[in-house]
Design a protein around this motif. Structure first.
Motif, PDB file in Angstrom:
ATOM      1  N   TYR A 171       1.036   3.510  -6.380  1.00  0.00           N
ATOM      2  CA  TYR A 171       1.423   2.100  -6.294  1.00  0.00           C
ATOM      3  C   TYR A 171       1.507   1.464  -7.680  1.00  0.00           C
ATOM      4  O   TYR A 171       2.449   0.722  -7.957  1.00  0.00           O
ATOM      5  N   ASP A 568       6.151  -3.852   0.986  1.00  0.00           N
ATOM      6  CA  ASP A 568       5.640  -2.887   1.957  1.00  0.00           C
ATOM      7  C   ASP A 568       5.457  -3.591   3.302  1.00  0.00           C
ATOM      8  O   ASP A 568       5.743  -4.789   3.446  1.00  0.00           O
ATOM      9  N   HIS A 574       5.966  -4.326  -4.413  1.00  0.00           N
ATOM     10  CA  HIS A 574       5.661  -3.169  -5.255  1.00  0.00           C
ATOM     11  C   HIS A 574       5.822  -3.560  -6.717  1.00  0.00           C
ATOM     12  O   HIS A 574       6.835  -4.152  -7.098  1.00  0.00           O
ATOM     13  N   ARG A 577       8.937  -1.118  -8.157  1.00  0.00           N
ATOM     14  CA  ARG A 577      10.150  -0.776  -7.411  1.00  0.00           C
ATOM     15  C   ARG A 577      10.901  -2.047  -7.031  1.00  0.00           C
ATOM     16  O   ARG A 577      10.315  -2.990  -6.491  1.00  0.00           O
TER      17      ARG A 577
END
Length: 627
Positions: A171, A568, A574, A577
């Motif tokens: 993560y 998520d 994130h 990302r």
């Protein structure tokens, strides 16, 4: 915070961008623009672009397409660069629109890499021309090269003509981007998905139709990018059922007519006439609306622009988002949109065509603002202010012009549809109807507000495209010629297609001509696949979802509206990302935009670029302090 030169530096920070089309190009432009402020310590970083297609245009705007395929926007309405209208934290970096870029080529001479036929097109291009997609590909390639050249000194850009299939990694640690056919991944400090339009696995209906076609020796072409379809399976002279009358249909029409040797001529009365080659199929085309998208407006706005947003702006969006529970589109959002579109329409009617109104604008505006959206009071006010019903905005009729209309036979429907298209062409090129252009500008404003709500369902996107993203007027003139020649036959509204196992054919009917049925051994779904995570053929997107990335009820990848970080299933963004584009719930109306319209994509690109640069800066600082 600056890195300490007395400490050893870590290896260059690395960003992997999956997708190298116009959305990725726009992001790189914003990274370059924001780097002096947010990456001022000069620490080197690396960019990796992963896409099997050339950077700049990507798949959809790749150069190896038919020269017959056009853009659906005029060249002066296409830009990749920010201007003062764009709400952003980063700097404005002006650049040429497509038409201005072509003008520079005329003055300076085209680069050697530009094929002669594209150089000739650029030389003839005007601001009101509709460029070929191949010329737009060249423009996007130029923007990409310019944006890469503007990156900070020491930045390295790697282009990988590959497909990314998975992203792994902790993560809050470095990420691994796995490429098809390679054993070692690309390692990245941050990953951005800029995937563009994606292919999808068929839904249950499409699977059943494909299976039926295979069983009975028929042809079924599912939703896909028309330039990638194998149209050779459609035989000359045979009837072909087509579902969809949007831009994908226009591409299909072009490739199966001019693309097979047909040509257009002007008749003695100036009317466009189609001369068939004999290799065309006969296209029986229908859709839910039963009519093609409205033509692009063929004139410019003179005078005052509609002062939007007024009834659907940041304040109204904030109020809706502050309510407990998720706003309902039809109940909470659409009434405000309808009032905003009406406001733009009537503002233009009063200011540009006052002879068609009753009373002063100021009095109307005050009363309009006080009326609840969709109320009888509002309808009465409009009826009194615009005596001619033709000057009133009726969004229901605009959206479904054939609702309630029935025709005695198939030929009567053809005549009615040709009349509808002729009237639309005339209206969209007549400044006497300039409230239409005001509504178009209001639609762009509305789209810019809606991205804050995330997934609002598909109806709005279809409505917007029908009104604001239709084909060039000349394409509808060609459609009229094809209809008169019998190459295109309209099916009508609420077109339904069924498989007939007894006769081994596809059957199409519509609400417009009750009882009329057309049979054919070929069916084409003239539309792009819906952007869904669970049915996407993109392995990377499916694996992200499987590994915990959230999707909306409509199947879009959930991202943070602030900076496009992937969420998520617990709603947590994130840190490394990001995702931009039509597969996300923050999808904008396009990767490039009309100048001066505060384009949502440009705002998103700027916010994401700044988040990326802050991420790289923080990592650089952390490495310096712990070395």
């Amino acid at each position: 915070m600056s890195a300490n030169p007395d400490h050893p530096r870590r290896s260059p920070a690395t960003v992997v961008i999956v997708g190298a089309g116009p959305r990725a190009t726009g992001l790189i432009e914003r990274i370059a623009a924001n780097a002096p402020e947010l990456h001022g310590d000069g620490a080197p970083f690396e960019l990796h672009l992963v896409d099997p297609h050339p950077p700049g245009g990507g798949r959809i705007w790749r150069p190896d397409q038919s020269p017959l395929l056009w853009m659906n926007s005029m060249a002066e309405d296409v830009t990749m660069f920010t201007d003062a209208s764009v709400e952003r934290e980063g700097p404005i970096c002006p650049g040429p629109s497509l038409s201005e870029w072509a003008g520079r080529l005329r003055e300076e001479g085209p680069p050697h890499a530009l094929p002669p036929e594209l150089a000739a097109e650029a030389a003839a291009l005007t601001g009101r021309s509709f460029a070929t997609r191949r010329l737009q590909s060249a423009y996007l390639g130029w923007v990409y090269e310019r944006s890469v050249a503007a990156l900070p000194p020491g930045t390295t850009v790697h282009e990988h003509r590959d497909r990314a299939v998975r992203v792994t990694g902790p993560y809050d640690g470095r990420q691994q981007v796995w490429l098809e056919g390679r054993t070692a991944p690309l390692t990245a400090d941050a990953v951005v998905l800029a995937l563009g339009h994606l292919d999808a696995e068929p839904d249950a209906e499409q699977r059943a139709l494909t299976a039926f076609a295979a069983e009975h020796g028929l042809v079924h072409l599912p939703p896909e990018f028309t330039a990638d379809s194998d149209l050779n399976v459609l035989r000359p002279g045979e009837p072909v059922l087509v579902r969809g009358l949007g831009l994908a249909f226009v591409d299909l029409m072009v490739l199966l007519t001019e693309g097979r040797g047909g040509r257009y001529e002007r008749g003695p009365d100036g009317e466009l006439v189609y001369r068939p080659s004999g290799r065309e199929p006969v296209l029986y085309a229908g859709s839910r609306r039963g009519v093609p998208y409205h033509a692009k407006i063929g004139y410019s706005l003179s005078g005052e622009r509609p002062p939007v947003p007024r009834f659907f702006g940041p304040a109204q969006v904030e109020e809706l988002l502050s309510r407990p529970g998720r706003p309902d589109f039809r109940r909470d959002i659409w009434p405000l949109i309808a009032k905003e579109l009406g406001f733009a329409h009537y503002h233009r009617l009063f200011t540009a065509h006052p002879e068609r109104t009753a009373g002063p604008w100021s009095a109307f505006e005050e009363k309009y603002a006080a009326c609840p959206p969709g109320s009888p009071e509002l309808a009465a006010l409009v009826a009194a202010a615009a005596p001619d019903p033709a000057d009133r905005l009726d969004l229901d009729v605009l959206d479904r012009p054939l609702t309630g209309l029935r025709f005695d036979d198939h030929e009567a429907l053809q005549q009615a549809l040709r009349g509808h298209i002729e009237a639309d062409l005339a209206r969209r090129h007549d400044p006497a109807h300039s409230p239409d252009l005001a509504v178009f500008l209001a639609l762009l404003s509305v789209y810019g507000q809606l991205i804050r709500f995330g997934d609002i369902g598909g109806w709005w996107h279809g409505f917007f495209s029908f009104l604001a993203s239709g084909p060039p007027g000349p394409r509808l003139e060609q459609l009229l010629a094809l209809s008169r020649a019998g190459v295109v036959r309209f099916l009508g509204a609420e077109t339904a297609v069924a498989a007939d196992p007894l006769r081994g054919v596809f059957r199409a009917s519509s609400a417009s001509v009750p009882g009329h049925v057309v049979e054919a051994r070929a069916l084409v779904e003239a539309r792009l696949p819906e952007p869904t995570v669970d049915r996407s053929r993109d392995t990377l997107l499916r694996s992200l979802h499987r590994d915990g990335a959230a999707a909306t009820p409509a199947g879009l990848l959930a991202v943070s509206p602030a900076d496009a970080r992937i969420l998520d299933r617990g709603g947590r963004p994130h840190p490394r990302r990001f995702a931009l584009g039509p597969h996300t719930d923050a999808r904008a109306s396009g990767a490039f935009a009309r100048p001066g319209t505060n384009a949502p994509a440009f705002r998103q690109n700027d916010a994401t670029a700044r988040a990326l640069l802050r991420c790289l800066r923080d990592l650089s600082c952390r490495a310096s302090l712990t070395a």
